[in-house]
Design an enzyme around this catalytic site. Structure first.
Site, PDB file in Angstrom:
ATOM      1  N   SER A 148     138.884  39.824  30.787  1.00 56.48           N
ATOM      2  CA  SER A 148     139.791  39.261  29.778  1.00 56.48           C
ATOM      3  C   SER A 148     140.176  40.370  28.815  1.00 56.48           C
ATOM      4  O   SER A 148     139.410  41.319  28.603  1.00 56.48           O
ATOM      5  CB  SER A 148     139.104  38.129  29.006  1.00 56.48           C
ATOM      6  OG  SER A 148     139.868  37.745  27.873  1.00 56.48           O
ATOM      7  N   TYR A 162     131.551  35.179  24.666  1.00 54.64           N
ATOM      8  CA  TYR A 162     132.644  35.361  25.621  1.00 54.64           C
ATOM      9  C   TYR A 162     133.163  36.797  25.575  1.00 54.64           C
ATOM     10  O   TYR A 162     133.311  37.443  26.626  1.00 54.64           O
ATOM     11  CB  TYR A 162     133.773  34.382  25.310  1.00 54.64           C
ATOM     12  CG  TYR A 162     134.943  34.480  26.267  1.00 54.64           C
ATOM     13  CD1 TYR A 162     134.865  33.926  27.540  1.00 54.64           C
ATOM     14  CD2 TYR A 162     136.118  35.128  25.897  1.00 54.64           C
ATOM     15  CE1 TYR A 162     135.936  34.010  28.423  1.00 54.64           C
ATOM     16  CE2 TYR A 162     137.190  35.215  26.778  1.00 54.64           C
ATOM     17  CZ  TYR A 162     137.091  34.660  28.041  1.00 54.64           C
ATOM     18  OH  TYR A 162     138.150  34.759  28.917  1.00 54.64           O
TER      19      TYR A 162
END
Length: 256
Positions: A148, A162
């Site tokens: 990401s 995350y």
């Protein structure tokens, strides 16, 4: 030149391939002629996606809980009972957790780190026999980890585990690329920016226009953008690329 992006006849596994970015990649592979396995914790969801793709090619749905080693072993066993090799492994299944730093729970840390970092590592480990079987200097097997842009920059949201997990995936990709090159396996990552998915549903519902204004190309990512990146890394066109992270974000991470 016309065959540079050809993946027809390949066998691909896309974890979390029933929705979001995983479904975009799976659809691209199926349409490009690869026999593609997708999995989800909910078999009905995976079957729905597989059925939607059935008129475009070969897509097989399996149930899998990749949050545990037992679940990973069961999934690998299911694939092994059907195939003597796989050519492409896409580690897409993942989780996110957001909470203020003073209240961020251990459960939110462990769930995200386990599914986003530990599970891809052990999936690669367990799939190595099938990856090695079809791999050669001329036909390298491919591992693609979905990272990401939040692993490359500091996000606005309090998604501590995350962001840490995706940064770890990017570095793990480099480490595995070095080790597995001798086995004729390339390992790369894709770092998506804003794409429609369950993870971004709330963000796009509430702040879509503000987000679009931050993206230099002025739009949210589309299915073809993700499929194209994944096909490139899986095809002859990407055969000399390993240890790299391909950022697919419309310029967002490098300009904000």
């Amino acid at each position: 030149m016309k065959n540079l992006f050809d993946i027809s006849g390949k066998v691909a596994v896309v974890t979390g391939g029933s929705r979001g970015i995983g479904a975009m990649i799976a659809a691209g592979y199926v349409e490009a002629g690869a026999r593609t396995y997708i999995c989800s914790r909910h078999l009905d969801q995976a079957r729905e996606t597989a059925e939607a793709l059935s008129d475009k090619g070969d897509c097989i749905a399996l149930a899998a809980d990749l949050s545990t080693l037992d679940g990973i072993d069961h999934f690998v066993s299911e694939i092994s009972s059907r195939e003597d090799r796989i050519d492409i492994l896409v580690n897409n299944a993942g989780a996110v957790w957001a909470a203020p730093i003073d209240k961020f729970p251990e459960s939110g840390w462990d769930k995200v780190m386990d599914l986003n970092v530990k599970s891809p590592f052990f999936l690669i480990q367990k799939f190595l026999p099938l990856l090695r079987t079809g791999a050669s200097a001329d036909q390298t097997a491919r591992v693609i980890n979905i990272a990401s842009v939040d692993g490359q920059r500091v996000p606005d949201f309090e998604t501590y585990s995350y962001s840490a997990s995706k940064a770890a995936v990017i570095h793990m990709t480099r480490v595995l690329a070095k080790r597995l090159a001798a086995d004729h396996i390339t390992v790369n990552a894709i770092a998506p920016g804003p794409f429609p998915s369950d993870m971004t549903k709330a963000l796009l519902a509430n702040q879509r226009q503000e987000l679009i204004c931050e993206v230099p190309l002025g739009r949210i990512g589309e299915a073809e953008d993700m499929a194209g990146a994944a096909i490139y890394l899986a095809s002859r066109a990407g055969a000399y690329v390993t240890g790299s992270t391909l950022t697919v974000d419309g310029g967002w991470a490098s300009t904000v």
